[in-house]
Design a protein around this motif. Structure first.
Motif, PDB file in Angstrom:
ATOM      1  N   TRP A  45       0.944  -1.291  -0.111  1.00 31.94           N
ATOM      2  CA  TRP A  45       0.149   0.106  -0.093  1.00 31.94           C
ATOM      3  C   TRP A  45       0.738   1.129  -0.080  1.00 31.94           C
ATOM      4  CZ3 TRP A  45      -1.600   4.123   3.226  1.00 31.94           C
ATOM      5  CH2 TRP A  45      -2.725   4.860   3.005  1.00 31.94           C
ATOM      6  N   SER A  69       1.284   3.956  -3.352  1.00 28.21           N
ATOM      7  CA  SER A  69       0.990   5.223  -2.873  1.00 28.21           C
ATOM      8  C   SER A  69       2.011   5.992  -3.254  1.00 28.21           C
ATOM      9  CB  SER A  69       0.489   5.344  -1.374  1.00 28.21           C
ATOM     10  OG  SER A  69      -0.519   4.616  -1.173  1.00 28.21           O
ATOM     11  N   SER A  76      -7.406  12.328   3.005  1.00 31.77           N
ATOM     12  CA  SER A  76      -7.564  11.977   1.503  1.00 31.77           C
ATOM     13  C   SER A  76      -8.142  12.967   0.715  1.00 31.77           C
ATOM     14  CB  SER A  76      -8.313  10.637   1.275  1.00 31.77           C
ATOM     15  OG  SER A  76      -9.530  10.439   2.030  1.00 31.77           O
ATOM     16  N   TRP A 123      -6.644   4.305  -3.053  1.00 31.41           N
ATOM     17  CA  TRP A 123      -7.156   3.765  -1.744  1.00 31.41           C
ATOM     18  C   TRP A 123      -8.648   3.345  -1.959  1.00 31.41           C
ATOM     19  CZ3 TRP A 123      -5.140   8.627   1.419  1.00 31.41           C
ATOM     20  CH2 TRP A 123      -3.825   8.543   1.311  1.00 31.41           C
TER      21      TRP A 123
END
Lengths: 443, 111
Positions: free
Chosen positions: A280, A284, A373, A384
């Protein structure tokens, strides 16, 4: 097709720029370059997308770097927002008075050569020690170029090998499939999660089921050991502390033996966590690198950046910018929350105190992800959201008895025969469900 | 290693270990191998104790073997560089003499 539209779009933007600034000699030449390379572009469009893309991004780059002229002590000192015509004059003035570089020298050289020379020259202008501030004229409205400098750990992460590998893979995947960026991101998420996390989650469930079945076997052994300890205390006058200690070590030994026999140490389940979290973070970071043209010095950074600015969908056309309607960020939070609630509904045992604390903590985190976010580029947000959505699907899928038998997960006592119906009946007891139903009936 | 002087020195026993060739890489390879070996053993056998022993053993083993291999190639390169240096100096001293032409006429082989 979409790509070529993008390019035309950019080309028009850059034409606007040249239209406004066509009075000075530099820009007259720039127009000629633009025309010539549009010619190239048209020729290339059928043959290879990447070439035309590169040439155009180079053009935009040129039109951008051409213009910035910083002036601390120049004859004209303007703000960034003054009309571009004015700035052009200042730029020409500066050219003659300060840098003293003759721009119209290499006119008759071949196109590529003079282009590179031009780029070199403009770099000189920008980096001139006297000129501390880079000012851009006309490109302010046409293009936003991120200026981000990372430091410390963030820099290390952004320049690490796995992140760069993921970044390159994303770019290659996008350019080979020709998909728009949003589809690339969603598809990559689905592929990565179904090839890496899904099998590992199945493995985790397999381990948990095996451990649960061992617990049944263990309870018999524990009973036997308890009886032995009682006999030792009552018949052989063994001190109680000593007997308890012996009993404890014996229980642990037996448990280890069973686990080694079945090869199902509960710690093996954590492999999911240890792959998912780095994954993750890596993806990202790679997406953020693409959004901010990081790490510096990548040749294809600008092309990817421009592709991302138009690679959106629906209401998010620009994947580099934030989502104006906050739909994607809110869905990130809601998906995470839904995931946690589903896991909570699927629990077969009562929560301990620690588990309750953890549940509330996770709920808080998933809500706290929404404002976070809202500030990140929408392509990261999209990743995400799609990752969380995949998580929900995966968790629901892993409850299905058919899937479990197919994956070879052994049957356990607590396993449900029809988990979805049971989930629904449990959901009915929750306050939010009743709340929603009441408000519906009132309408 | 000489051109980048902006890194922080890491002093150990009065010596900057970042300047020792092969030091960093051998430790990195050792750590990687120990993680792979230890975790792999744990995943295959479910024995934490054995896995930690094997992790430690692979750490020591791979660190030392990488160190030996790396230092061997490094010293080989150093020797070659020294020979080359000597030859270049010789060539400079013979510049413009008939002996230079003799040297130039020699076949280019690695003796």
């Amino acid at each position: 097709m979409l790509r070529s539209i993008n390019y035309n779009f950019y080309f028009q933007r850059s034409l606007n720029f040249t239209h406004a600034a066509s009075m000075c000699s530099v820009n007259v030449r720039l127009v000629s370059y633009l025309r010539r390379s549009t010619h190239n572009l048209n020729l290339n469009q059928g043959a290879s997308h990447i070439d035309s893309g590169n040439s155009l991004t180079y053009l935009i780059h040129m039109s951008k770097t051409m213009s910035p002229v910083a002036c601390k002590d120049s004859l004209f000192n303007f703000d960034r927002n003054t009309p571009s015509q004015f700035n052009t004059q200042s730029a020409t003035g500066l050219r003659s008075s300060h840098t003293g570089i003759n721009i119209s020298r290499n006119c008759s050289k071949p196109l590529i050569n003079s282009m590179s020379l031009l780029a070199n020259r403009t770099r000189y202008t920008v980096l001139h020690p006297k000129h501390f501030r880079v000012r851009q004229f006309s490109s302010e409205t046409t293009q936003y170029v991120p200026q981000v400098r990372l430091t410390g750990v963030w820099k290390d992460i952004s320049e690490s090998t796995p992140v760069e590998f993921v970044q390159d893979t994303l770019v290659t995947f996008q350019s080979t499939t020709g998909l728009p960026w949003w589809a690339t991101i969603v598809l990559t998420t689905v592929i990565v999660r179904s090839t890496l996390t899904l099998p590992l989650s199945l493995y985790q469930h397999y381990i948990i089921a095996k451990v649960q079945n061992l617990n049944i076997e263990m309870s018999d052994i524990v009973k036997k050991l308890q009886a032995e300890a009682n006999v030792a205390v009552s018949h052989y006058k063994c001190p109680e502390d000593h007997a308890r200690m012996l009993y404890n070590t014996k229980v642990k030994e037996k448990w280890d033996e069973l686990i080694q026999r079945e090869n199902c140490h509960p710690g093996k389940g954590y492999i999911v966590l240890w792959t998912q979290i780095p994954l993750w973070i890596t993806i990202s970071a790679a997406l953020r690198n693409l959004c901010f043209m990081l790490p510096p010095g990548r040749t294809d950074a600008e092309k990817n950046f421009l592709d991302l600015t138009t690679g959106g969908f629906g209401w998010v056309t620009n994947l580099v910018a934030i989502d104006q309607f906050c739909i994607v960020p809110i869905s990130v939070g809601l998906f995470n929350l839904a995931n946690i609630e589903i896991m909570n509904l699927l629990k077969t045992t009562e929560d301990t105190r620690l588990q309750k604390c953890l549940l509330y903590f996770l709920r808080f985190i998933s809500i706290a992800m929404i404002p976070i976010s809202m500030y990140v580029p929408s392509c990261m947000c999209l990743y995400w959201a799609s990752s969380s959505a995949f998580g929900i699907v995966q968790n629901l899928l892993l409850q299905s008895p058919k899937v479990r038998r197919l994956a070879g997960i052994p049957l356990t006592k607590t396993a449900r025969t029809n988990p979805y119906r049971e989930m629904y009946t449990k959901l009915k007891t929750k306050w939010y469900f009743n709340f929603m139903r009441k408000s519906n009936s009132r309408i | 290693m000489d051109e980048e002087d902006d890194h922080k020195p890491l002093m150990l026993f009065g010596r900057d270990v970042t300047r020792i060739p092969c030091f960093r890489n051998s430790f990195l390879s050792g750590i990687t191998c120990s993680i792979v070996g230890g975790l792999g053993t744990f995943m295959f056998t479910s024995k934490p104790k054995l896995a930690s022993h094997i992790g430690m053993a692979t750490f020591v083993g791979s660190t030392w073997s990488y160190w030996v291999y790396c230092r061997y190639t490094w010293s080989k390169q150093q020797i070659e560089v020294a020979r080359l240096q000597e030859l270049i100096e010789q060539h400079a001293t013979y510049a413009g003499t008939p002996k230079e032409k003799e040297i130039d006429r020699l076949p280019l082989v690695d003796a």
